[in-house]
Enzyme design. Sequence first.
Site, short mmCIF file in Angstrom:
data_model
loop_
_atom_site.label_atom_id
_atom_site.label_comp_id
_atom_site.label_asym_id
_atom_site.label_seq_id
_atom_site.Cartn_x
_atom_site.Cartn_y
_atom_site.Cartn_z
N ASP A 87 -2.93 6.71 -9.87
CA ASP A 87 -2.66 5.31 -9.56
C ASP A 87 -3.74 4.74 -8.66
OD1 ASP A 87 -1.56 2.87 -8.87
OD2 ASP A 87 0.30 3.69 -8.06
N SER A 124 5.44 -0.64 -6.07
CA SER A 124 4.21 -1.24 -5.61
C SER A 124 4.45 -2.01 -4.30
CB SER A 124 3.63 -2.13 -6.71
OG SER A 124 2.29 -2.42 -6.46
#
Length: 543
Positions: free
Chosen positions: A469, A194
Amino acid sequence: MRVQLVFSLFFALQAAAIRPGNSLGSQYKRDLAAEDATGSRLVKRAAGVDPATLYPRHSLPVPVDFFPRKARYEPHSQAKFELSYWFDATYYKPGGPVFLLLGGETNGDGRLPFLQKGIVAQVIKATGGLGVILEHRYYGTSFPVPNLSVENMRFLSTEQALAEVAYFAKNVRFHGVDADLRSPKTPWIVYGGSYAGAQAAFLRTEYPDIFWGAISSSGVTKAIYDYWEYFEPIRQFGPPDCIKATQITIDVVDKILLKPNNAKNALALKTAFGLGNITDNRDFANVLTGVYGWQSTNWDPAINSDSFFNYCKAMGTTLINSTQEALRPTVKGLLAAAEYKSDTGVENIILNSIRYYSSVVTSWKASGQTQDNYFTTLNATVYKADSISQQEWRCWDYQVCTEWGYIQTGNTPKSIMPIVSRLLDVEYLTFFCRAAFGIDHPPDVEQVNKYGAFDIEYPRLAIIGGNADPWKPATPLADAARKRKSSTEKPVLEIAHAVHHWEENGVFPNETTALLPPNQVVYAQQFLKEFVVEWLKEWKGKH
């Protein structure tokens, strides 16, 4: 990276998640955050030995200010502070690599399961390496300042954070290990997920002589201010019936609340949800964000959140609870006000939605506060707190407001029915920037995007992510980015039906089943180990 949401810590507290920009939000959101954090920690502890007992914390003194000539960091500092790290040398063999996992925007000890049974454990077993978890400045126990005043936040920037990782790799000595493993004498492979995934990519391009390779997992290398795209993978991959029901609910809400001179119907709508005393329509719309749980879904039961699928079970065209029938005449009137034709299925969607959010009303009643106090995100007073204890929201929020953006708005294109309200705009969702830091202008996203954004590329830089995602639109795998071909030198993998850096965590051998981990995660982890092994062969060939 954890998620911006004014919408809460709730989704930010997953150990491997990018948090919303404003993770403080309303008292309602803070209550959700506390409940979720307690539950997930208990599950993790029950799965095996607490990794905190296996890996003691160490620290290395690092400079507070790596850029003493840049005006943005004035007044400059020549001080150092203790940067925390943890390591596992169990599998280390002479000549093995250092595999460094970046802690990102959370406490470093929350990443220890990756050292115990996740991707770090898997790679160091396969390579005879030493695994490290490194905490990020301004998180956990790694603070260069005594408090989080606006002035003291100035050393929290992308370039300062990258510089300290490079410094760490060049200077750390691992207690009890009879070898000099500092870079560049030893091959260092850096991994992040991330926000930390973006860091890993940037480290490979900015410090190529220090990091032999890098793996960017769900790495958000493109900073985006108005990040409405966050909801697109949810819309595309969520259960169709649930998504359609959400779109209808939000459409009804918006058609009533966005219509001029419609105060009577707006009040009737909020009252039907039990929230008639919320003054600001945006605060009301901010409650209706059940889809946010998508990011916290995971294949691993130990860290999975059921919140999204619990939400979806409550939505649909079949009435779930007959006690809602008493509200059907009211709902009929609301649908008429939203210019919907009479439709029992649509009525049931709204009735089911009202029932789902009734738990919110229950929480508010228990608080003893007014609805405005409990639900508003526009309380400037709460954003003034600046002690170190406020790090869970204040530090990432500062990064959002200064450089990263990711304001998850409802500014969906008109051609797409949104799954959160269009009332949730940049002005509303950046209130915390103004209230907490006095920042009334957009973040300087060029401080991030200068490293390559969608186009970042380098030998031995791997790009991995899930196709479902919500952060994919900010990664090099975004639909808006150029398509890439995978090779051993520049590996690329998009994991099918995966959400946020799913290959990072793992299970103990006695926890595996025919379906756990799922096949695509097994493949992704094996794929990753294989190209790392090949990268290390190249190192040995050159050294």
